[in-house]
Design an enzyme around this catalytic site. Structure first.
Site, PDB file in Angstrom:
ATOM      1  N   PRO A   1       0.773  -1.243   0.000  1.00 43.24           N
ATOM      2  CA  PRO A   1       0.000   0.000   0.000  1.00 43.24           C
ATOM      3  C   PRO A   1       0.805   1.294   0.000  1.00 43.24           C
ATOM      4  O   PRO A   1       0.231   2.364  -0.186  1.00 43.24           O
ATOM      5  CB  PRO A   1      -0.841  -0.109   1.281  1.00 43.24           C
ATOM      6  CG  PRO A   1      -0.103  -1.063   2.147  1.00 43.24           C
ATOM      7  CD  PRO A   1       0.551  -2.030   1.223  1.00 43.24           C
TER       8      PRO A   1
ATOM      9  N   LYS B   1       4.136   6.899 -12.824  1.00 44.05           N
ATOM     10  CA  LYS B   1       2.846   6.568 -12.210  1.00 44.05           C
ATOM     11  C   LYS B   1       2.272   7.769 -11.462  1.00 44.05           C
ATOM     12  O   LYS B   1       1.068   8.067 -11.556  1.00 44.05           O
ATOM     13  CB  LYS B   1       3.026   5.390 -11.252  1.00 44.05           C
ATOM     14  CG  LYS B   1       1.795   5.047 -10.406  1.00 44.05           C
ATOM     15  CD  LYS B   1       0.615   4.611 -11.256  1.00 44.05           C
ATOM     16  CE  LYS B   1      -0.631   4.356 -10.417  1.00 44.05           C
ATOM     17  NZ  LYS B   1      -0.514   3.187  -9.545  1.00 44.05           N
TER      18      LYS B   1
ATOM     19  N   LYS C   1      -2.996   9.158  -1.219  1.00 43.69           N
ATOM     20  CA  LYS C   1      -1.594   8.774  -0.996  1.00 43.69           C
ATOM     21  C   LYS C   1      -0.734   9.146  -2.201  1.00 43.69           C
ATOM     22  O   LYS C   1       0.362   9.714  -2.061  1.00 43.69           O
ATOM     23  CB  LYS C   1      -1.504   7.279  -0.745  1.00 43.69           C
ATOM     24  CG  LYS C   1      -0.094   6.754  -0.521  1.00 43.69           C
ATOM     25  CD  LYS C   1       0.056   5.309  -0.950  1.00 43.69           C
ATOM     26  CE  LYS C   1       0.063   5.181  -2.455  1.00 43.69           C
ATOM     27  NZ  LYS C   1       0.355   3.821  -2.941  1.00 43.69           N
TER      28      LYS C   1
END
Length: 343
Positions: A113, A220, A299
């Site tokens: 994560p 990304k 995040k």
């Protein structure tokens, strides 16, 4: 062994012959041939693949590896439900991160994560590999900061010549399940990418070599900051249109055939009425359950802003978008798809 190599070669040429009979040798692109050959090799391989992180994305990725190759897949996760599902899919569950590292895998894959979890795993494996006889290859599909990717690549290379490749993904849970993910790869040498490409080809449909270590992670984050700000723009346009008396379904149809066309409008439309009218039924048609979680988007935006500060780049739209997703999170919507910002 000689017999195994001969068997693999026969299967590869058999696949090539089948394709030429079906579509003709002149119609075969070199990339298609390469993909078929790699997938055939992967399915013939007796490799051991280690996998850490069986979450929404990691579990279907690991299942595809176990289903589509003859590799032995060993894995670890703290979630007993995910472990039970993995066991039912012929994945061997080990009792710790260390146990996966000690298995002497041909490649180790992590799907975690964020930076803290990835740091913990890499620290654990660093101790295991300190006395390893052979260099290890770690394929990190988690989204972490570019600086974290570079740090571990440099550390592992210095202590034992090990290879760490950053390869975050795009495509969501559906892409992970269907084996159609896009991988953004940062690595030191093309030979490193060639070694893991057979596994990438099983889990995804496209792989982009973005540059040296850290550039996969950077790509990304850039993609996701554009996606997040795009989603906010679509939400604002749909909200204004509805208040002005325009049917959201009509407005979305116009936008999707005009200059506002984008993934957040065409594929993952955040308006419940529009989503309900769509064939693929995105999360907005189901109370924003599933999809890409708001907390994960938050995040990624936080990581993008952190990287921007390190490079002294100003990102005003990203900063505002991150604040909006933070509001969603503190209002208890963190596990819903990031299109929930429309509500």
């Amino acid at each position: 062994s000689y017999d195994f190599g001969l068997h693999t070669m026969i299967r590869c040429f058999g696949s090539y012959w089948y394709l030429t009979q079906k579509v003709g040798s002149n119609a075969l692109s070199s990339s298609l041939v390469a993909t078929v050959m790699r997938r055939t090799f992967a399915s013939s391989s007796n490799a051991v693949v280690g996998f850490v992180g069986l979450g929404r994305m990691g579990l279907p990725m690991a299942k595809n590896l176990a289903k589509s190759t003859s590799s032995v897949v060993v894995a670890y996760d703290t979630n007993p439900t995910a472990c039970a599902e993995a066991t039912a899919s012929n994945i061997q569950i080990l009792d710790s991160v260390r146990a996966v590292g000690e298995r002497q895998c041909d490649v180790l894959i992590s799907m975690l994560p964020g930076d803290p979890a990835f740091d913990a795993v890499m620290t654990e494996w660093q101790e295991v590999f300190a006395t390893a006889d052979t260099a290890q290859t770690i394929l990190n599909c988690s989204t972490v900061s570019p600086s974290t990717s570079k740090k571990w690549q440099e550390t592992y290379h210095l202590v034992g010549g090990h290879t760490v490749i950053d390869a975050p993904v795009s495509g969501g849970v559906k892409g992970a399940t269907d084996g159609t993910l896009t991988f953004m790869v940062g690595c030191q040498r093309m030979e490193d990418l060639d070694k893991v490409r057979p596994y990438l080809d099983v889990m995804g449909k496209q792989t982009f070599h973005c540059g040296p270590p850290g550039t996969g992670s950077a790509t990304k984050l850039c993609n996701n900051l554009a996606l997040a700000t795009q989603m906010v723009g679509i939400c604002e346009a749909l909200s204004l249109g509805e208040e002005l008396g325009v049917d959201p379904v009509v407005l979305a149809s116009v936008m999707n055939t005009s200059t506002a066309k984008c993934w957040s409008s065409e594929v993952n439309n955040p308006h419940p009425s529009v989503a309900e009218s769509m064939v693929n039924k995105p999360p907005a048609a189901n109370g924003y359950v599933g999809g890409f979680a708001t907390n994960l988007m938050l995040k990624d935006l936080t990581l993008a802003l952190q990287a921007a500060r390190e490079e002294k780049v100003t990102l005003p739209l990203t900063s505002t978008t991150k604040d909006l997703y933070h509001l969603c999170s503190i209002h208890g919507l963190g596990e819903r798809d990031f299109g929930v910002i429309h509500s």
